[in-house]
Enzyme design. Structure first.
Site, short mmCIF file in Angstrom:
data_model
loop_
_atom_site.label_atom_id
_atom_site.label_comp_id
_atom_site.label_asym_id
_atom_site.label_seq_id
_atom_site.Cartn_x
_atom_site.Cartn_y
_atom_site.Cartn_z
N ASP A 1 3.02 -4.57 8.00
CA ASP A 1 1.69 -3.80 8.07
C ASP A 1 0.57 -4.76 7.87
O ASP A 1 0.34 -5.50 6.98
CB ASP A 1 1.77 -3.00 6.34
CG ASP A 1 0.42 -2.22 6.10
OD1 ASP A 1 -0.31 -2.32 7.02
OD2 ASP A 1 0.70 -1.78 5.13
N GLN B 1 -4.77 -5.00 6.81
CA GLN B 1 -5.84 -6.03 6.41
C GLN B 1 -5.63 -7.20 7.14
O GLN B 1 -6.33 -8.02 6.75
CB GLN B 1 -5.56 -6.21 4.74
CG GLN B 1 -5.67 -4.73 3.91
CD GLN B 1 -7.09 -4.32 4.01
OE1 GLN B 1 -7.88 -4.88 4.21
NE2 GLN B 1 -6.84 -3.21 3.61
N LYS C 1 -10.34 -0.58 10.19
CA LYS C 1 -10.42 -2.12 9.37
C LYS C 1 -10.98 -3.41 10.05
O LYS C 1 -10.72 -4.44 9.67
CB LYS C 1 -9.10 -1.98 8.59
CG LYS C 1 -9.12 -1.12 7.44
CD LYS C 1 -7.78 -1.29 6.74
CE LYS C 1 -7.21 -0.02 6.07
NZ LYS C 1 -8.01 0.34 4.94
N HIS D 1 0.86 -1.10 -0.02
CA HIS D 1 0.03 0.11 0.11
C HIS D 1 0.99 1.32 -0.12
O HIS D 1 1.87 1.16 0.46
CB HIS D 1 -0.62 -0.10 1.20
CG HIS D 1 -1.92 1.08 1.45
ND1 HIS D 1 -1.73 2.32 1.72
CD2 HIS D 1 -3.35 1.18 1.17
CE1 HIS D 1 -2.70 2.99 1.93
NE2 HIS D 1 -3.75 2.11 1.31
N CYS E 1 -4.72 2.62 -3.95
CA CYS E 1 -3.52 2.86 -3.16
C CYS E 1 -2.22 2.03 -3.21
O CYS E 1 -1.51 1.83 -2.22
CB CYS E 1 -3.74 3.27 -1.71
SG CYS E 1 -4.90 4.58 -1.48
C1 PLP Z 1 -2.54 -2.81 3.46
C2 PLP Z 1 -2.70 -1.42 4.13
N1 PLP Z 1 -1.92 -0.89 4.74
C3 PLP Z 1 -2.13 0.52 5.38
C4 PLP Z 1 -3.37 1.02 4.95
C5 PLP Z 1 -3.28 2.46 5.53
O1 PLP Z 1 -4.35 2.45 6.68
P1 PLP Z 1 -4.93 3.75 7.30
O2 PLP Z 1 -5.26 4.55 6.17
O3 PLP Z 1 -6.07 3.22 8.26
O4 PLP Z 1 -3.57 4.40 7.91
C6 PLP Z 1 -4.21 0.38 4.41
C7 PLP Z 1 -5.46 1.01 4.16
O5 PLP Z 1 -6.01 0.89 3.29
C8 PLP Z 1 -3.96 -0.93 4.00
O6 PLP Z 1 -5.13 -1.63 3.18
#
Ligand code: PLP
Lengths: 404, 145
Positions: free
Chosen positions: A198, A201, A224, A121, A362
């Site tokens: 990370d 998800q 999430k 992401h 993203c």
């Molecule tokens: C794999 C992954 N990492 C990081 C993020 C970022 O999360 P946040 O926008 O809640 O900080 C997301 C959100 O879409 C994500 O799907």
């Protein structure tokens, strides 16, 4: 009534029509809906306990502090960490930035490398690019296989004694691939790198044990995993958190302040400057309870059944092609439709009450890896049912009839 | 609720599927690139000018039905117009898809009147226009964000 319709009943926002169609929510990878218990916890906090934390001597402040610190304990228990290894942040994005700036920036320099993967992401790419710019370190990117799984050989090849940080996602938000994070952490650790996983998800879908994974840092977002927006957490191994500089300066993160010398509060408070998102933490605490009550095993079983049904249904639609078919996958269906641009698919689905996401999710580099500029994505959660997938199929057939 | 058929009129889907003005204007006197990060679309618009007169407009790139059809019909409408006419046409078109009034626009642009009911799609309809105007003004890259 089936088990899953009862689960959906706990989520009030699911019970509505958009236009004249019942809502079919297939965008849980963007954010999950919230169960009543989470909404009530936030509401009740503001109605009864609202106060600032840690500093007050009065009853409300004590209750607010208890709720906030209780949330930390819940998250620690859920992730297999200890309380003082859980730092509250706004979400996975802030968690990763915190590691990059508070751990990486003072330590990295020219000659160091940061290893990420092609499936990240943007929030697990850009903070590292910034860090590279600031320190002169170099970014390395491990490849993704054609089925959307990580090419572990590529990861191994790029890992070396110069690798200071290895940062990778637990689950891909764009195509659902699950990485073998334990194996990757073992490899990275052997090379002497600090590991950042990370988990944005993952924590809403599968049991995560940071001790078992063996990571140094683990980032996730509350919204999430059925919690509110604006709250998330960073797990950091105690030794690392202890040796790190603060991320931001302000109230609550200090022990004492004078113009000559200021001393930091202990971990994890050292990283929580300013009044935090108290209501968010309390909502997230309720979300942890919700997950524990249903159980990750049940969540997993329901989602895997939906994934296999969805995969079959999509494969029966002429012109629809799945993107990402890794063996280890979460319930995320990314696809394209021949002759129909994802944005048009999204509008037509929306018109049928079916909420999907379209675009690059993203994860622009991953889209390029597959020679695409955009895909459609239906992401499922425990409250979805087979009939939601049928509604998606109906909407897709309509899109094909109208535009292909 | 808004009707999908108002958005995807036959003329729109026809131009989306079979654009007439895809390619590069030759000779190319100005060029612009338009990005719509929301859908990952990227359009390159090229213009052949004769003095102040737009002789030819072409576009290339990936886009949804709305943005491709809009680019194609824009190219059709702009051919033979002056640069000032182009700016005026754009302001009418913008009012049509995003405003509240009932602007006078050529028939070929009026097919986008349904976009107004789909606010998420306004950027798609206006991407080519933003791009061509920027190109005519001498700036090369625009984004709809
Ligand atoms: C794999 C992954 N990492 C990081 C993020 C970022 O999360 P946040 O926008 O809640 O900080 C997301 C959100 O879409 C994500 O799907």
């Amino acid at each position: 009534m089936t088990q899953t319709t009862r689960i959906a009943d706990a989520f009030p926002a699911l019970n509505q029509t958009v236009g004249d169609k019942p809502l079919v929510y297939l965008d849980s990878a963007a954010t999950t809906q919230k169960p009543t218990c989470v909404i009530d916890a936030v509401h009740s906090y503001y109605e009864h306990d609202n106060a600032n934390i840690h500093r007050g001597v009065h009853q409300l402040s004590m209750r607010a502090t208890k709720g906030y610190e209780g949330a930390r304990a819940k998250l620690a228990a859920l992730l297999g960490a200890s309380k003082d290894e859980i730092v509250f942040v706004r979400g996975a994005t802030e968690a990763i930035n915190l590691v990059a700036q508070a751990w990486g920036r003072p330590r990295l320099g020219a000659g160091d490398e940061i290893l990420i993967t092609e499936m990240e992401h943007h929030s697990n790419i850009v903070p590292w690019q910034l860090l590279c710019e600031q320190t002169g370190a170099a970014l390395k990117v491990a490849k993704v296989n054609d089925d959307g799984s990580l090419n572990v050989d590529s990861f191994k090849e790029l890992l070396g004694e110069d690798t200071a940080i290895a940062a990778f996602t637990h689950v891909s938000n764009a195509i659902g691939s699950i990485n073998q994070v334990k194996e990757l952490c073992t490899l990275a650790k052997a090379a002497g790198a600090v590991t950042v996983v990370d988990g944005a998800q993952a924590t809403g879908h599968m049991h995560v044990d940071v001790q078992d994974i063996g990571c140094d840092f683990y980032a996730t977002s509350g919204h999430k995993m059925f919690g509110p927006t604006g709250i998330g957490c960073l797990f950091g191994r105690s030794e690392l958190l202890e040796e790190m500089e603060p991320y931001q300066g302000g109230g609550d993160m200090i022990l004492s302040v004078s113009f000559e010398e200021t001393t930091w509060n202990k971990v994890p408070f050292k990283f929580e400057a300013g009044t935090p998102n108290i209501a968010g933490a309390i909502g997230l605490s309720a979300a942890c309870d919700y997950i524990t009550e249903i159980g990750y095993d049940t969540i997993h079983d329901i989602e895997m059944e939906l994934l296999s049904y969805g995969t079959k249904v999509l494969s029966e639609i002429d012109g629809a092609t799945l993107v990402g078919t890794a063996k280890q996958k979460c319930a995320i269906l990314a696809f394209t439709v021949d002759g129909v641009h994802p944005h048009d698919v999204g509008t037509i689905c929306d018109h049928e009450g079916v909420a999907i996401r379209t675009g690059n999710h993203c994860a622009e580099p991953l889209m390029h890896r597959f020679g695409l500029s955009a895909t459609c994505r239906a992401s499922l959660s425990v409250y979805n049912t087979a009939s939601d997938i049928d509604a998606l199929a109906t909407a897709l057939r309509k899109a094909i009839t109208m535009l292909a | 609720m808004s009707d999908l058929r108002e958005l995807y009129l036959e003329m729109v889907t026809d131009h989306a599927k079979n654009p007439r003005h895809r390619g590069k204007a030759e000779p190319c006197d100005c060029i612009g690139t338009g990005n719509n990060p929301l859908c990952g679309d990227k359009l390159v618009v090229t213009v052949h000018l004769d003095g102040d007169t737009i002789e030819d407009v072409k576009f290339d790139g990936e886009g949804c039905a709305i943005s491709v059809a809009s680019a194609d019909l824009m190219a059709e409408v702009l051919s033979g117009k002056s640069v000032d006419d182009a700016k005026e046409l754009f302001s009418g078109f913008h009012e049509l898809v995003a405003g509240e009034g009932t602007p006078e626009v050529p028939k070929k642009l009026a097919v986008f009147s349904g976009v107004r009911e789909f606010p998420m799609r306004v950027k798609c309809a206006t991407l080519a226009w933003h791009t061509v105007i920027a190109a005519l003004n001498g700036s090369e890259e625009v984004t709809t964000e």
